[in-house]
Scaffold this motif. Structure first.
Motif, short mmCIF file in Angstrom:
data_model
loop_
_atom_site.label_atom_id
_atom_site.label_comp_id
_atom_site.label_asym_id
_atom_site.label_seq_id
_atom_site.Cartn_x
_atom_site.Cartn_y
_atom_site.Cartn_z
N ASP A 137 0.83 -1.20 0.00
CA ASP A 137 0.00 0.00 0.00
C ASP A 137 0.87 1.25 0.00
O ASP A 137 1.95 1.27 0.59
CB ASP A 137 -0.90 0.04 1.24
CG ASP A 137 -2.09 -0.91 1.12
OD1 ASP A 137 -2.34 -1.42 0.01
OD2 ASP A 137 -2.76 -1.13 2.15
N LYS A 144 0.79 5.41 1.01
CA LYS A 144 0.07 6.31 1.90
C LYS A 144 -1.06 6.94 1.08
O LYS A 144 -0.86 7.28 -0.08
CB LYS A 144 1.01 7.37 2.47
CG LYS A 144 2.04 6.76 3.39
CD LYS A 144 3.02 7.78 3.91
CE LYS A 144 4.06 7.09 4.81
NZ LYS A 144 5.11 8.02 5.24
N ASP A 145 -2.22 7.04 1.68
CA ASP A 145 -3.40 7.49 0.94
C ASP A 145 -3.43 9.02 0.84
O ASP A 145 -4.24 9.70 1.46
CB ASP A 145 -4.66 6.97 1.63
CG ASP A 145 -5.86 6.98 0.70
OD1 ASP A 145 -5.69 7.31 -0.49
OD2 ASP A 145 -6.97 6.66 1.18
N ASP A 146 -2.50 9.53 0.04
CA ASP A 146 -2.33 10.96 -0.17
C ASP A 146 -2.10 11.18 -1.67
O ASP A 146 -1.07 10.75 -2.19
CB ASP A 146 -1.14 11.45 0.65
CG ASP A 146 -0.84 12.92 0.46
OD1 ASP A 146 -0.93 13.43 -0.67
OD2 ASP A 146 -0.48 13.57 1.47
N GLY A 182 -6.23 2.89 -6.55
CA GLY A 182 -6.26 3.71 -5.34
C GLY A 182 -4.86 3.79 -4.76
O GLY A 182 -3.92 4.18 -5.45
N ASN A 183 -4.71 3.39 -3.51
CA ASN A 183 -3.37 3.38 -2.91
C ASN A 183 -2.79 1.98 -2.81
O ASN A 183 -1.74 1.79 -2.22
CB ASN A 183 -3.40 4.06 -1.53
CG ASN A 183 -4.10 3.23 -0.48
OD1 ASN A 183 -5.15 2.64 -0.74
ND2 ASN A 183 -3.55 3.22 0.71
N ARG A 184 -3.44 0.99 -3.42
CA ARG A 184 -2.95 -0.40 -3.41
C ARG A 184 -2.11 -0.66 -4.65
O ARG A 184 -2.52 -0.36 -5.77
CB ARG A 184 -4.14 -1.35 -3.35
CG ARG A 184 -3.85 -2.83 -3.45
CD ARG A 184 -3.41 -3.55 -2.20
NE ARG A 184 -3.82 -3.06 -0.92
CZ ARG A 184 -4.77 -3.60 -0.15
NH1 ARG A 184 -5.45 -4.64 -0.57
NH2 ARG A 184 -5.03 -3.09 1.04
#
Length: 113
Positions: A9, A11-13, A49-51
């Motif tokens: 993953d 970081k979801d940014d 996405g973030n994956r």
């Protein structure tokens, strides 16, 4: 030839994800060479996405232990990995400090029971 699939993953940014992708458009030549020297012949990374999802094809002699030892002895690879870790995070279920996690194949259209 061996094939491995791995997950990680980010970081979801959105800004960090964009920067991570940009860095992978021009990886350092020493990083490309270290991948090839380890016996990896194909490496593709996909993102949703973030994956992240990586597919690697390797020579039969490839091992993750050998690759880890080569990476540990290579200061440029260590620098790259430290840089990449600012964008990455452990995937749920990973061991502490573990980055890319090898996925188990659960289905193959080509293989019969």
């Amino acid at each position: 030839m061996k094939r491995y699939c791995l997950a990680l993953d980010l970081k979801d940014d959105p800004a960090l994800i964009a920067e991570y992708e940009q860095r992978h458009q021009a990886i350092w030549p020493e990083i490309r060479q270290s991948i090839l020297d380890a016996g990896i012949t194909v490496m593709d990374i996909y993102r949703f996405g973030n994956r992240l999802f990586m597919i690697m094809e390797t020579e039969d002699s490839f091992s993750f232990e050998k690759k880890a030892a080569m990476d540990k002895a290579n200061p440029t690879v260590q620098e790259w990995e430290q840089l990449m870790w600012q964008y990455q995070q452990e995937i749920p279920g990973a061991q502490p400090g573990e980055k890319w996690v090898v996925m188990d194949r659960m289905f193959s259209l080509q293989e019969k029971d």
